[in-house]
Design a protein around this motif. Structure first.
Motif, PDB file in Angstrom:
ATOM      1  N   TYR A  37      15.070   7.966  -1.204  1.00 53.03           N
ATOM      2  CA  TYR A  37      13.604   8.033  -1.389  1.00 53.03           C
ATOM      3  C   TYR A  37      13.314   6.720  -2.295  1.00 53.03           C
ATOM      4  O   TYR A  37      13.873   6.256  -3.343  1.00 53.03           O
ATOM      5  CB  TYR A  37      13.280   9.366  -1.885  1.00 53.03           C
ATOM      6  CG  TYR A  37      13.622  10.521  -1.080  1.00 53.03           C
ATOM      7  CD1 TYR A  37      12.607  11.327  -0.429  1.00 53.03           C
ATOM      8  CD2 TYR A  37      14.916  11.019  -1.089  1.00 53.03           C
ATOM      9  CE1 TYR A  37      12.808  12.225   0.353  1.00 53.03           C
ATOM     10  CE2 TYR A  37      15.107  12.226  -0.448  1.00 53.03           C
ATOM     11  CZ  TYR A  37      13.833  12.686   0.327  1.00 53.03           C
ATOM     12  OH  TYR A  37      14.252  13.775   1.165  1.00 53.03           O
ATOM     13  N   TYR A  38      12.048   6.127  -1.873  1.00 58.24           N
ATOM     14  CA  TYR A  38      11.442   5.157  -2.728  1.00 58.24           C
ATOM     15  C   TYR A  38      10.318   5.376  -3.474  1.00 58.24           C
ATOM     16  O   TYR A  38       9.538   6.639  -3.018  1.00 58.24           O
ATOM     17  CB  TYR A  38      11.067   3.913  -1.885  1.00 58.24           C
ATOM     18  CG  TYR A  38      12.510   3.284  -1.210  1.00 58.24           C
ATOM     19  CD1 TYR A  38      13.091   2.382  -1.740  1.00 58.24           C
ATOM     20  CD2 TYR A  38      12.979   3.944   0.051  1.00 58.24           C
ATOM     21  CE1 TYR A  38      14.375   1.909  -1.060  1.00 58.24           C
ATOM     22  CE2 TYR A  38      14.046   3.393   0.556  1.00 58.24           C
ATOM     23  CZ  TYR A  38      14.797   2.519   0.098  1.00 58.24           C
ATOM     24  OH  TYR A  38      16.105   1.999   0.819  1.00 58.24           O
ATOM     25  N   PHE A  39       9.956   4.869  -4.537  1.00 61.28           N
ATOM     26  CA  PHE A  39       8.619   5.223  -5.414  1.00 61.28           C
ATOM     27  C   PHE A  39       7.776   4.922  -4.237  1.00 61.28           C
ATOM     28  O   PHE A  39       7.497   3.806  -3.680  1.00 61.28           O
ATOM     29  CB  PHE A  39       8.797   4.245  -6.548  1.00 61.28           C
ATOM     30  CG  PHE A  39       9.306   4.868  -7.810  1.00 61.28           C
ATOM     31  CD1 PHE A  39       9.002   5.900  -8.575  1.00 61.28           C
ATOM     32  CD2 PHE A  39      10.603   4.358  -8.019  1.00 61.28           C
ATOM     33  CE1 PHE A  39       9.832   6.439  -9.481  1.00 61.28           C
ATOM     34  CE2 PHE A  39      11.524   4.947  -8.876  1.00 61.28           C
ATOM     35  CZ  PHE A  39      11.068   5.987  -9.796  1.00 61.28           C
ATOM     36  N   ALA A  40       6.544   5.547  -4.317  1.00 58.53           N
ATOM     37  CA  ALA A  40       5.426   5.635  -3.692  1.00 58.53           C
ATOM     38  C   ALA A  40       4.748   4.178  -3.797  1.00 58.53           C
ATOM     39  O   ALA A  40       4.187   3.792  -2.872  1.00 58.53           O
ATOM     40  CB  ALA A  40       4.405   6.774  -3.640  1.00 58.53           C
ATOM     41  N   ASP A  41       4.463   3.785  -4.900  1.00 59.01           N
ATOM     42  CA  ASP A  41       3.860   2.450  -5.283  1.00 59.01           C
ATOM     43  C   ASP A  41       4.658   1.208  -5.234  1.00 59.01           C
ATOM     44  O   ASP A  41       4.268   0.247  -5.509  1.00 59.01           O
ATOM     45  CB  ASP A  41       3.166   2.671  -6.496  1.00 59.01           C
ATOM     46  CG  ASP A  41       3.977   3.218  -7.657  1.00 59.01           C
ATOM     47  OD1 ASP A  41       5.193   3.402  -7.582  1.00 59.01           O
ATOM     48  OD2 ASP A  41       3.691   2.699  -8.980  1.00 59.01           O
TER      49      ASP A  41
END
Length: 115
Positions: A37-41
């Motif tokens: 999972y990657y940071f949304a921003d």
């Protein structure tokens, strides 16, 4: 009419500020899938990664990171249940929580010494 305008404005605000999180899935074998999972921003910075078993339950080691890439926690699951030692990294200490089948067995706090 005012109610309709309020609803439209509310929906616009929700969709304008909602960001989708990028997730990569990689099949390791018939029993495990690795999820990243990657940071949304920031789609290049990993937020957390770990494994799902064949039944879609959390399994094995899961690692969480802050936006700078530093580990914030290391967790362990066994067939979807918290199991083993979980490590939480803070600025000046490390918290260790030991689980057995989702139940807390022991909690420890250790000072972090940097040479």
């Amino acid at each position: 009419m005012k109610t309709i305008i309020k609803v439209v404005v509310l929906l616009f605000c929700v969709t304008a500020f909602a960001q989708e999180q990028k997730v990569d899935y990689k099949k390791i074998n018939n029993d495990l899938v690795k999820a990243t999972y990657y940071f949304a921003d920031n789609t290049n910075a990993i937020e957390r990664e770990g494994f799902f078993d064949a039944n879609g339950k959390l399994h094995g080691t899961w690692i969480s990171y802050d936006i700078a890439g530093n580990k914030t926690s290391v967790a362990n699951y066994l067939n979807g249940k918290k199991d083993g030692v979980w490590t939480y990294f803070k600025e000046d200490k490390i918290n260790l929580v030991t689980y057995n089948q989702n139940k807390i067995i022991k909690v420890e706090e250790k000072a972090l010494v940097i040479n």
